[in-house]
Design a protein around this motif. Sequence first.
Motif, PDB file in Angstrom:
ATOM      1  N   THR A  98       0.829  -1.210   0.000  1.00  0.00           N
ATOM      2  CA  THR A  98       0.000   0.000   0.000  1.00  0.00           C
ATOM      3  C   THR A  98       0.859   1.253   0.000  1.00  0.00           C
ATOM      4  O   THR A  98       0.646   2.163  -0.807  1.00  0.00           O
ATOM      5  N   PHE A  99       1.832   1.327   0.891  1.00  0.00           N
ATOM      6  CA  PHE A  99       2.646   2.532   1.000  1.00  0.00           C
ATOM      7  C   PHE A  99       3.483   2.762  -0.256  1.00  0.00           C
ATOM      8  O   PHE A  99       3.687   3.900  -0.674  1.00  0.00           O
ATOM      9  N   SER A 100       3.927   1.676  -0.879  1.00  0.00           N
ATOM     10  CA  SER A 100       4.682   1.783  -2.125  1.00  0.00           C
ATOM     11  C   SER A 100       3.782   2.280  -3.264  1.00  0.00           C
ATOM     12  O   SER A 100       4.115   3.239  -3.954  1.00  0.00           O
ATOM     13  N   LYS A 101       2.631   1.636  -3.422  1.00  0.00           N
ATOM     14  CA  LYS A 101       1.719   2.000  -4.513  1.00  0.00           C
ATOM     15  C   LYS A 101       1.121   3.391  -4.346  1.00  0.00           C
ATOM     16  O   LYS A 101       0.804   4.061  -5.322  1.00  0.00           O
ATOM     17  N   ALA A 102       0.945   3.825  -3.087  1.00  0.00           N
ATOM     18  CA  ALA A 102       0.346   5.138  -2.816  1.00  0.00           C
ATOM     19  C   ALA A 102       1.395   6.250  -2.736  1.00  0.00           C
ATOM     20  O   ALA A 102       1.050   7.417  -2.569  1.00  0.00           O
ATOM     21  N   GLY A 103       2.665   5.891  -2.875  1.00  0.00           N
ATOM     22  CA  GLY A 103       3.733   6.893  -2.838  1.00  0.00           C
ATOM     23  C   GLY A 103       3.931   7.514  -1.463  1.00  0.00           C
ATOM     24  O   GLY A 103       4.189   8.712  -1.350  1.00  0.00           O
ATOM     25  N   LEU A 104       3.851   6.694  -0.411  1.00  0.00           N
ATOM     26  CA  LEU A 104       3.925   7.216   0.958  1.00  0.00           C
ATOM     27  C   LEU A 104       5.139   6.713   1.740  1.00  0.00           C
ATOM     28  O   LEU A 104       5.215   6.910   2.951  1.00  0.00           O
ATOM     29  N   GLU A 105       6.060   6.088   1.075  1.00  0.00           N
ATOM     30  CA  GLU A 105       7.208   5.507   1.775  1.00  0.00           C
ATOM     31  C   GLU A 105       8.065   6.553   2.486  1.00  0.00           C
ATOM     32  O   GLU A 105       8.748   6.238   3.447  1.00  0.00           O
ATOM     33  N   ASP A 106       7.988   7.804   2.032  1.00  0.00           N
ATOM     34  CA  ASP A 106       8.758   8.868   2.669  1.00  0.00           C
ATOM     35  C   ASP A 106       8.078   9.424   3.918  1.00  0.00           C
ATOM     36  O   ASP A 106       8.704  10.103   4.728  1.00  0.00           O
ATOM     37  N   ILE A 107       6.797   9.113   4.103  1.00  0.00           N
ATOM     38  CA  ILE A 107       6.021   9.661   5.224  1.00  0.00           C
ATOM     39  C   ILE A 107       5.738   8.604   6.292  1.00  0.00           C
ATOM     40  O   ILE A 107       5.681   8.927   7.471  1.00  0.00           O
ATOM     41  N   VAL A 108       5.552   7.354   5.875  1.00  0.00           N
ATOM     42  CA  VAL A 108       5.119   6.301   6.797  1.00  0.00           C
ATOM     43  C   VAL A 108       6.279   5.368   7.141  1.00  0.00           C
ATOM     44  O   VAL A 108       6.957   4.845   6.264  1.00  0.00           O
ATOM     45  N   GLU A 109       6.476   5.180   8.444  1.00  0.00           N
ATOM     46  CA  GLU A 109       7.442   4.191   8.935  1.00  0.00           C
ATOM     47  C   GLU A 109       6.644   3.039   9.534  1.00  0.00           C
ATOM     48  O   GLU A 109       5.957   3.193  10.545  1.00  0.00           O
ATOM     49  N   LEU A 110       6.728   1.885   8.894  1.00  0.00           N
ATOM     50  CA  LEU A 110       5.999   0.699   9.339  1.00  0.00           C
ATOM     51  C   LEU A 110       6.902  -0.130  10.250  1.00  0.00           C
ATOM     52  O   LEU A 110       8.008  -0.501   9.866  1.00  0.00           O
TER      53      LEU A 110
END
Length: 196
Positions: A98-110
């Motif tokens: 999800t974070f990869s496809k939504a372009g959120l890897e720079d904002i979300v730390e899982l």
Amino acid sequence: MFREISDLMKERMNYLELIDKEDRINGTPKSQRLRQIPPETGKFIALMLAASPDGIAMEIGTSAGYSSMWLALACRETNRKLITFEILEEKVKLACETFSKAGLEDIVELVHGDARYLINKYSGISFCFLDCDKDYYLDCYEAIIPKMVRGGILIADNAISHADTLKPFLDYVYNDPRVDALLIPLKNGELVCRKK
């Protein structure tokens, strides 16, 4: 803030909404269901995060990352990162997707692991969305509240839909002198706590 939902995020939100709808109909085992929040709750938690004081934004119970996307909108708005915890391996994989496809890897730390034992690494928490296994709400709450800044906001999901299961937790929070608490009758019910 909501006008800034990218096409990639919309596409992923729609995809997860469809899976969640099918999960609720087709008898998918409870542990495998996405069990995500409705869009109205997503907007609510994003607004509350955007209005919270400066500090760490946190989520406990990532699942496939649907609520994380809503929180990421507020994080972008307030120039923060979101730290989100998920314990189940298969959900971690979905959330990463999800974070990869939504372009959120720079904002979300899982963080893959049990938040109850990992929260002690953090301090200065200003916001937390709690939506994990209901048996762990009180443990998570007790781990978070001492680490929260004054004015910090904790929101616990399902306070109406799971009121019987959560009664001991709700009674505890309503009598906790460290917070002001209010039940918001939005969809499944959101318990909003503000640290004094």
